[in-house]
Scaffold this active site. Sequence first.
Site, PDB file in Angstrom:
ATOM      1  N   GLU A 188     -41.385 -64.387   2.485  1.00 55.47           N
ATOM      2  CA  GLU A 188     -41.243 -65.508   2.292  1.00 55.47           C
ATOM      3  C   GLU A 188     -40.588 -66.253   3.535  1.00 55.47           C
ATOM      4  O   GLU A 188     -39.724 -65.739   4.214  1.00 55.47           O
ATOM      5  CB  GLU A 188     -40.144 -65.958   1.050  1.00 55.47           C
ATOM      6  CG  GLU A 188     -40.801 -65.616  -0.144  1.00 55.47           C
ATOM      7  CD  GLU A 188     -39.730 -65.930  -1.511  1.00 55.47           C
ATOM      8  OE1 GLU A 188     -40.409 -66.568  -2.514  1.00 55.47           O
ATOM      9  OE2 GLU A 188     -38.526 -65.677  -1.445  1.00 55.47           O
ATOM     10  N   CYS A 216     -36.970 -71.319   8.637  1.00 54.50           N
ATOM     11  CA  CYS A 216     -36.311 -69.783   8.738  1.00 54.50           C
ATOM     12  C   CYS A 216     -37.364 -68.870   8.382  1.00 54.50           C
ATOM     13  O   CYS A 216     -38.248 -69.190   7.456  1.00 54.50           O
ATOM     14  CB  CYS A 216     -35.285 -70.029   7.461  1.00 54.50           C
ATOM     15  SG  CYS A 216     -34.465 -68.457   7.162  1.00 54.50           S
ATOM     16  N   CYS A 246     -35.629 -55.359   2.885  1.00 53.43           N
ATOM     17  CA  CYS A 246     -34.427 -54.913   3.969  1.00 53.43           C
ATOM     18  C   CYS A 246     -33.611 -53.660   3.569  1.00 53.43           C
ATOM     19  O   CYS A 246     -33.527 -53.554   2.572  1.00 53.43           O
ATOM     20  CB  CYS A 246     -33.509 -56.234   3.992  1.00 53.43           C
ATOM     21  SG  CYS A 246     -32.255 -56.221   5.153  1.00 53.43           S
ATOM     22  N   CYS A 261     -26.992 -55.556   1.603  1.00 56.05           N
ATOM     23  CA  CYS A 261     -25.648 -56.662   1.502  1.00 56.05           C
ATOM     24  C   CYS A 261     -25.650 -57.087   0.077  1.00 56.05           C
ATOM     25  O   CYS A 261     -26.451 -57.343  -0.596  1.00 56.05           O
ATOM     26  CB  CYS A 261     -26.038 -57.867   2.250  1.00 56.05           C
ATOM     27  SG  CYS A 261     -25.929 -57.430   4.139  1.00 56.05           S
ATOM     28  N   CYS A 270     -27.069 -60.598  -1.137  1.00 58.12           N
ATOM     29  CA  CYS A 270     -28.290 -60.803  -0.726  1.00 58.12           C
ATOM     30  C   CYS A 270     -29.707 -60.384  -1.442  1.00 58.12           C
ATOM     31  O   CYS A 270     -29.765 -59.132  -1.878  1.00 58.12           O
ATOM     32  CB  CYS A 270     -28.609 -60.376   0.842  1.00 58.12           C
ATOM     33  SG  CYS A 270     -30.063 -61.158   1.549  1.00 58.12           S
ATOM     34  N   CYS A 272     -30.046 -69.807   1.638  1.00 56.45           N
ATOM     35  CA  CYS A 272     -29.576 -68.449   2.294  1.00 56.45           C
ATOM     36  C   CYS A 272     -29.232 -67.386   1.515  1.00 56.45           C
ATOM     37  O   CYS A 272     -28.480 -67.594   0.285  1.00 56.45           O
ATOM     38  CB  CYS A 272     -28.074 -68.820   3.149  1.00 56.45           C
ATOM     39  SG  CYS A 272     -27.688 -67.400   4.109  1.00 56.45           S
TER      40      CYS A 272
END
Length: 339
Positions: free
Chosen positions: A91, A104, A111, A115, A118, A331
């Site tokens: 994305e 962005c 990933c 975290c 996220c 974010c």
Amino acid sequence: MIDILSMNFAELNKYMEELGEKSFRAQQIFRWLHKSYVPDFGDMTNISKNLRERLAGECEIRLPKIMQVQQSRKDGTRKYLMKLSDGELVESVLMEYEHGLSACISSQVGCAMGCAFCASTVGGLVRSLFASEMVGQIYTMTEDIGKRISSVVVMGIGEPLDNYENLLRFIELITDDKGYDLSGRGITVSTCGLCDRIDEMSELSLPITLAVSLHASNQQKREKIMPVARRYDMDRLLATCRNYFEKTGRRLTFEYALIAGENDSERDAVSLASILKDMHAHVNLIPVNPARENMRAPDKASVCVFRERLMRLGVNATVRRTLGSDIDGACGQLRRKNI
């Protein structure tokens, strides 16, 4: 097949020499790839048919394909779901500010950093993106919107410094004045704090902004939110950041996701100011976006109080404007997913 879109100009020039072509062919092809964003060698009308056929037989142009576009009703932010050449999905987000369009982009499929707040970490890491797939996100959005993108944040899915070589090649390609010619000052790279890589980048003196995801003011809380803190503790990270500033002269940004009841108290603000007040840094406060069920943002008044405390204690701080939250484009909300 050769990933020709990932080639820098010197490599493309050498490739043309190996094919027995004149050097000006490299400039022509580079412009087709990085100014016109052609998806097919057959579109390169000012080079010979024989060369086009040779390129089609040996190379591929790895431009992502748009699978879905969602547009926020609140602020016009556009979120793109893009398919890569192997069928994987990432994305990207396009945001409009007074100073122009900002993109962005993702640097990995998934990933590995884990975290807590996220969504990008859900499902773990599949693979890193090639430089072509990173610039390709920019080119695909530029073509779709019909306007030039003036700034880029490598802050989507993935940890950019975990894809270090492709990140550097992306920066080289997107800033080349023979191609897209984006100013290096218009690029922000966000990292959860891979100290070894930050040390390597400090030697390059790139004219970019480095944004370090901090999200806590002490080691114990940071470990709880960010597993990478067990690998690089707070003292090591802050020393690395000081070294980066001393070597590059570039002010760092520290990202701080405000999580209600977790890291948003007066004590947290005082502690944060104490570790950053001599860093010549900017703190970007981010009210955490809904990505995990157990994380919620403080109310607006509490966010303002936290910022004011930092400012009174000598730390420059702003609150990031939340864009695209109604389409899961803010974010921490991007993730690898199917339509």
